[in-house]
Design an enzyme around this catalytic site. Structure first.
Site, short mmCIF file in Angstrom:
data_model
loop_
_atom_site.label_atom_id
_atom_site.label_comp_id
_atom_site.label_asym_id
_atom_site.label_seq_id
_atom_site.Cartn_x
_atom_site.Cartn_y
_atom_site.Cartn_z
NE ARG A 37 -4.00 1.99 2.33
CZ ARG A 37 -4.52 2.65 3.33
NH1 ARG A 37 -3.98 2.53 4.55
NH2 ARG A 37 -5.56 3.45 3.17
CB CYS A 98 -5.18 5.39 -0.48
SG CYS A 98 -4.55 3.71 -0.65
CB SER A 99 -10.62 2.85 -0.09
OG SER A 99 -11.25 3.65 -1.07
CB ALA A 100 -10.37 2.05 5.17
N PRO A 101 -8.09 -0.18 4.06
CG PRO A 101 -5.86 -0.64 4.58
CD PRO A 101 -6.94 0.38 4.79
#
Length: 389
Positions: A37, A98-101
């Site tokens: 990431r 960057c979306s939450a994992p």
């Protein structure tokens, strides 16, 4: 950072997501390692572990430890505000992230692509999800589109640095990508109010569309649709999902101080207006029964509050209901062609009378004519409430 340290960070994140039930397929754990990431997070960004209205600045040059900790936490990271006209640390609506994992893993789990599936992604963002999909199905099978050329350019650099090369496009994702269709899977990474039928048209029968459904009432839901052979798509809501909206479907919140007062009607209700926002499981039903409306609960002194219901459009109807502690009846104000409080009260009491059906009993059908929300079976459609009915 050494490869061992990086691998340990990724494993700890994956372990947390697995414990939360979001990362159960080993293929996605391998993808998290194959597309780290940190390669998709800028040196300076805004970490938002508790939503976009809260958070903190992360700057790799100033505080690398905090930066690394945020990147490998289950936090969304805002990378752009106000379409690039505001700094990430300033006030402004988030416009790329960057979306939450955990959210990424949950969506990919429900997308469930198979080997060599052709995937359309709407909303490239930083490129991280496109990289994960590229690892899973092959980069040549992934087409990702973003409306913002600057966002797409940065994503291309991120992807190049990560060793993944999906096909990137700049354009309006609501139109899909007819030149790359048909698709086996469609992954949408922006909140959707009106589901474009083009996505159904461009997906093979048996294909899957996963999107954040955001009809305007409440937080939003993860919708998983299966495309049928008759040109329709039918699915359900496996969980909640809050995403920034598609740029073409943004609805600016109207200033409460500027709402028109001509034709204002006043009445009273015995229903505590707070109830309409206290039952989160009712939100999806209410969104279907009172369409085209956004809600806001504003608080005053001594636990007093006002529930606002505002119709989309500059000339749309609006209503407010005041809760004052100790009162047996509550003041309602309504203006416009629709009586929004009457609709909302009717819908909420109907929902109670049906046994409080939760979102996991509701489903969604998409046809060329639009969308329908239903309970238990597609023929049991949630019908809109009527003003005063």
């Amino acid at each position: 950072m050494s490869p061992d340290d990086l691998g340990s960070r990724i494993d700890r994140l994956c372990d947390r997501l697995t414990a939360d039930g979001d990362l159960l397929d080993p293929a996605w754990r391998a993808a998290f390692h194959a597309a780290p990431r940190h390669l998709f997070v800028p040196e300076r960004a805004w970490a938002a572990p508790n939503g976009p209205d809260q958070g903190f600045l992360i700057d790799r040059a100033v505080d690398p430890g905090t930066w690394w900790d945020a990147v490998y936490s289950d936090a969304a990271i805002i990378t752009q505000r106000a379409d690039g006209t505001a700094d990430v640390a300033e006030f402004g609506e988030p416009s790329s992230s960057c979306s939450a994992p955990g959210t990424v893993a949950e969506f990919l789990s429900h997308l469930s692509p198979e080997d060599h599936n052709r995937v359309l992604e709407v909303g490239t963002g930083t490129g991280w999800t496109a990289a994960l999909l590229s690892y899973r199905v092959g980069a040549g099978n992934v087409a990702s589109i973003d409306i913002d050329p600057t966002v797409s350019e940065i994503a291309a650099k991120n992807l190049s640095g990560s060793g993944h090369a999906p096909r990137l496009f700049v354009g309006d994702g609501t139109l899909g990508l007819p030149e790359a269709a048909p698709f086996d899977r469609v992954h949408v990474a922006a909140g959707v109010t009106d589901i474009p039928y083009t996505w159904v048209e461009q997906t093979r029968p048996g294909g899957v569309i996963v999107l954040p459904f955001a009809p305007g009432w409440g937080f939003g839901w993860l919708a998983r649709l299966h495309v049928l052979g008759d040109g329709t798509a039918v699915g359900a809501f496996p969980g909640f999902a809050g995403y920034m909206p598609l740029r073409g479907q943004r609805v600016p919140w109207r200033s409460l101080s500027d709402l028109p007062a001509e034709g204002l009607a006043e009445s009273v209700t015995r229903l505590d207006p707070r109830r309409l926002r206290a039952d989160a499981v009712a939100d999806l039903f209410l969104a279907a029964a009172v369409p085209g409306v956004r809600t806001h609960l504003s608080y005053g002194e001594a636990d007093a509050c006002t529930l606002w219901l505002v119709e989309s459009g500059d000339d749309g109807a609006w209503a407010s209901a005041d809760h004052v502690p100790g009162q047996e009846e509550f003041l309602v104000r309504q203006q416009g062609a629709r009586r929004l409080w009457d609709e909302a009260e009717q819908a909420y009491l109907r929902w109670l009378g049906m046994g409080r059906p939760a979102y996991d009993r509701l489903g969604l059908t998409v046809t060329p004519e639009g969308r329908r929300v239903w309970i238990d079976r597609p023929e049991h459609v949630v019908t809109p409430a009527t003003s005063g009915g």
